[in-house]
Design a protein around this motif. Sequence first.
Motif, mmCIF file in Angstrom:
data_model
loop_
_atom_site.group_PDB
_atom_site.id
_atom_site.type_symbol
_atom_site.label_atom_id
_atom_site.label_comp_id
_atom_site.label_asym_id
_atom_site.label_seq_id
_atom_site.Cartn_x
_atom_site.Cartn_y
_atom_site.Cartn_z
ATOM 1 N N LEU A 110 52.908 40.584 81.268
ATOM 2 C CA LEU A 110 52.041 39.420 81.139
ATOM 3 C C LEU A 110 51.927 38.713 82.481
ATOM 4 N N ARG A 111 50.697 38.355 82.852
ATOM 5 C CA ARG A 111 50.436 37.612 84.091
ATOM 6 C C ARG A 111 49.916 36.230 83.696
ATOM 7 N N PRO A 112 50.767 35.199 83.692
ATOM 8 C CA PRO A 112 50.355 33.869 83.205
ATOM 9 C C PRO A 112 49.151 33.290 83.940
ATOM 10 N N ASN A 113 48.961 33.614 85.221
ATOM 11 C CA ASN A 113 47.848 33.063 85.996
ATOM 12 C C ASN A 113 46.606 33.947 85.951
ATOM 13 N N GLY A 114 46.637 34.978 85.123
ATOM 14 C CA GLY A 114 45.504 35.894 85.042
ATOM 15 C C GLY A 114 45.762 37.158 85.845
ATOM 16 N N ASN A 153 58.803 28.472 93.866
ATOM 17 C CA ASN A 153 59.226 27.333 93.047
ATOM 18 C C ASN A 153 59.650 27.765 91.646
ATOM 19 N N LEU A 154 59.899 29.082 91.493
ATOM 20 C CA LEU A 154 60.369 29.682 90.237
ATOM 21 C C LEU A 154 59.337 29.603 89.121
ATOM 22 N N ASN A 155 58.070 29.514 89.480
ATOM 23 C CA ASN A 155 56.997 29.634 88.493
ATOM 24 C C ASN A 155 56.743 31.105 88.210
ATOM 25 N N LEU A 156 56.445 31.423 86.942
ATOM 26 C CA LEU A 156 56.243 32.815 86.548
ATOM 27 C C LEU A 156 54.937 33.372 87.115
ATOM 28 N N HIS A 189 53.541 30.764 97.414
ATOM 29 C CA HIS A 189 53.315 29.417 96.883
ATOM 30 C C HIS A 189 52.064 29.500 96.008
ATOM 31 N N THR A 190 52.237 29.298 94.696
ATOM 32 C CA THR A 190 51.151 29.549 93.753
ATOM 33 C C THR A 190 49.893 28.741 94.063
ATOM 34 N N GLN A 191 50.029 27.431 94.293
ATOM 35 C CA GLN A 191 48.857 26.611 94.557
ATOM 36 C C GLN A 191 48.176 27.003 95.862
ATOM 37 N N MET A 192 48.979 27.342 96.860
ATOM 38 C CA MET A 192 48.408 27.731 98.145
ATOM 39 C C MET A 192 47.661 29.070 98.026
ATOM 40 N N GLN A 193 48.215 29.969 97.231
ATOM 41 C CA GLN A 193 47.562 31.253 96.999
ATOM 42 C C GLN A 193 46.226 31.050 96.294
ATOM 43 N N TRP A 194 46.210 30.147 95.340
ATOM 44 C CA TRP A 194 44.975 29.889 94.602
ATOM 45 C C TRP A 194 43.887 29.342 95.527
ATOM 46 N N VAL A 195 44.241 28.420 96.390
ATOM 47 C CA VAL A 195 43.271 27.836 97.325
ATOM 48 C C VAL A 195 42.784 28.896 98.310
ATOM 49 N N ALA A 196 43.692 29.741 98.796
ATOM 50 C CA ALA A 196 43.305 30.784 99.745
ATOM 51 C C ALA A 196 42.309 31.745 99.111
ATOM 52 N N GLU A 197 42.551 32.152 97.871
ATOM 53 C CA GLU A 197 41.640 33.078 97.193
ATOM 54 C C GLU A 197 40.287 32.420 96.926
ATOM 55 N N ARG A 198 40.306 31.146 96.522
ATOM 56 C CA ARG A 198 39.054 30.450 96.237
ATOM 57 C C ARG A 198 38.226 30.265 97.508
ATOM 58 N N SER A 199 38.861 29.808 98.568
ATOM 59 C CA SER A 199 38.138 29.564 99.817
ATOM 60 C C SER A 199 37.594 30.862 100.398
ATOM 61 N N GLY A 251 62.534 42.877 84.841
ATOM 62 C CA GLY A 251 62.673 41.536 85.391
ATOM 63 C C GLY A 251 61.329 40.886 85.665
ATOM 64 N N ALA A 252 61.342 39.580 85.750
ATOM 65 C CA ALA A 252 60.127 38.807 86.029
ATOM 66 C C ALA A 252 59.925 38.665 87.534
ATOM 67 N N ILE A 253 58.696 38.352 87.908
ATOM 68 C CA ILE A 253 58.368 38.022 89.299
ATOM 69 C C ILE A 253 58.030 36.536 89.342
#
Length: 641
Positions: free
Chosen positions: A227-231, A144-147, A299-309, A138-140
């Motif tokens: 496969l990890r679409p976001n890297g 928001n149901l983004n892969l 939340h994908t966008q929130m996770q990205w900002v947290a990692e960047r900051s 199964g997928a994770i």
Amino acid sequence: MTDVLDRDERRVAPAPWHPSMGAPPGLRPPVASADSTTTRRSHGAAELHWHPSVGAPGSALESGRTADADSAPPKSHRRKVRTGPPRRRALLLIIATAIALATLAARLVQVQVLDRETYAALGERQGTAQWELESVRGAILDRNLNLLAVSDNLPTIWADPRLVTDPYQTATALASVLDIDIGVIAERLASDRHFVYVARQVSPSDGLAVQELQLEGVGVRGESSRLRPNGDDFARGLLGAVDIDQNPLGGAEKQFTEMLDGTDGLEVARIAQSGMPLPTGTELFEPVSHGDDVVLTLHTQMQWVAERSLSTAVHTTGARGGMVVVMQTDTGDVLALAGVARDSETGQIGPVAYNPAYTDAFEPGSVAKSFTVAAVLEAGVTTPTESHSTPAAYMFADKEFTEPYSDVDRQMTTAEILIHSSNIGTIRLAERLGAAEMQRSLRAFGFGRLTGAEGAPALPGESRGILRAANQWRGTDLATIAFGQGIAVTAVQLAAAYNTIANDGVYVTPRLVLGSVDSNGALRPADPAVTRRVLSPHTAGEMKSILADVVAEGTGKRAAIDGYRVAGKTGTAQKPSPDGGYSSDAYTSSFAGFLPADHPELTVVVVLDEPDEYRAGIVAAPVFAEVAEYALRMLQVSPDA
């Protein structure tokens, strides 16, 4: 002339016949009879020969011969035809035949009677073939149901070394398109096995390039991969990973593997001798059951900002690493969970492969003073406005404590003790509670226990932190635990405890899963987070107000966000040293808070490990503000009036 004629006559005159010369020319072949023959063996056969006593073949003597005994040849000239010992030959033939028949009979008994079931099963297997039908993991997905992770199919290069005529030449051709050493490939191709992997899960372009080579004994087949679409580095610690055979190694891949794993199917069918399926159809069919998709609270966008900051903060402050946790106040949903570290050898900063917010415990320092103040307010032994004498030095048990940022005696209210982060003021408040009540209150906030619901599986490697039983507290333990030493917590525990204050005194279990999606696309929501009341709404309201003043007037000013009232607390804790004391130059800097203060939507925790500038108000509070401000926009939280 006479001589010549005589010579000619002598030349043509027939010579007298003698028995030794054989039968005279021109006579008919001899007629064999029992009495007129001799026997001679040639290649095992009896041949009849004429005897001189019979007379010339065809002569009057032969033609006029009767059965007269006087005319028979002497007995000394008679020989019988010998054919061997017939009885012995017959006996041997009978014995050989009997042995052959007995052997055949014994074999028939073994096959048809003794081992009937074994040979029947063997025949059944030779007449059938079975195929395993591979299930799909199964997928994770995010909230928001983004892969976030999904099963893919990548080419794998394999070979049958028996069919490879020149391993080195074949290896040279493969190495020209694959990033593998020629010697390594040649060694694999020289194996005596029937099947070897040359390269697993290569890129589609590499797989196509190998196919175009059309090498004898080398093949390409698809193999399931992840496969990890976001890297691969995105949410690395939270998502975890699987190995090349799809076995889970950690994180969500391991924690929720029962939901993600499918069940392989099986097909058994009759086949002809050529291997082709027979039209009689399938004898056994077990359908594939694919794994369910898991929907995380992330939340994908929130996770990205947290990692960047966080990565930027670790880089600019020289810290060894750090953590960020973002929770939704009312549901306990974890919206972001970041963990980064600096490589000790290369200095590179990147996400770690495990989940430090759940696994790494640390002494919180002053950020824990909020729970001491909340406990005394809930116990009713003080009020926010009660004034307390807070000397610059204070003796507790056998140790003298001093204020880190003040050397004068002061009068402070209960609220001001927290706003200005007074160690001695906090110790004096804790004395009113005592060890037992303090320990009970801290445990109610979730310290010293796993964050999940009772009986629920823990996140792999999750730490309980350290909170000893009250009857084990000795000497200065009550004083030090009151201001955040002698107790160890995780970042998730700290976030859940602050979220309790934000949620009007109700503890909400941190939640990572929203639900699952089955193979039919149906969403099965997860159970709501387990809750329990820790503080009364009144006490929680008082704490919200005090913590908002910490940001507005006290140590947390750099956590402020325009348009929003922020509540929170700084924490700067000396790290324990191996010799049992505390380091003078290694600190853990943290900030924990929630916003908007009057109607909280988010709780955020930031932790930095050993920054060069260790004061939390300077290094941790700005990271809190950056992450929280972006999160408010993502959730479309309106500013305060």
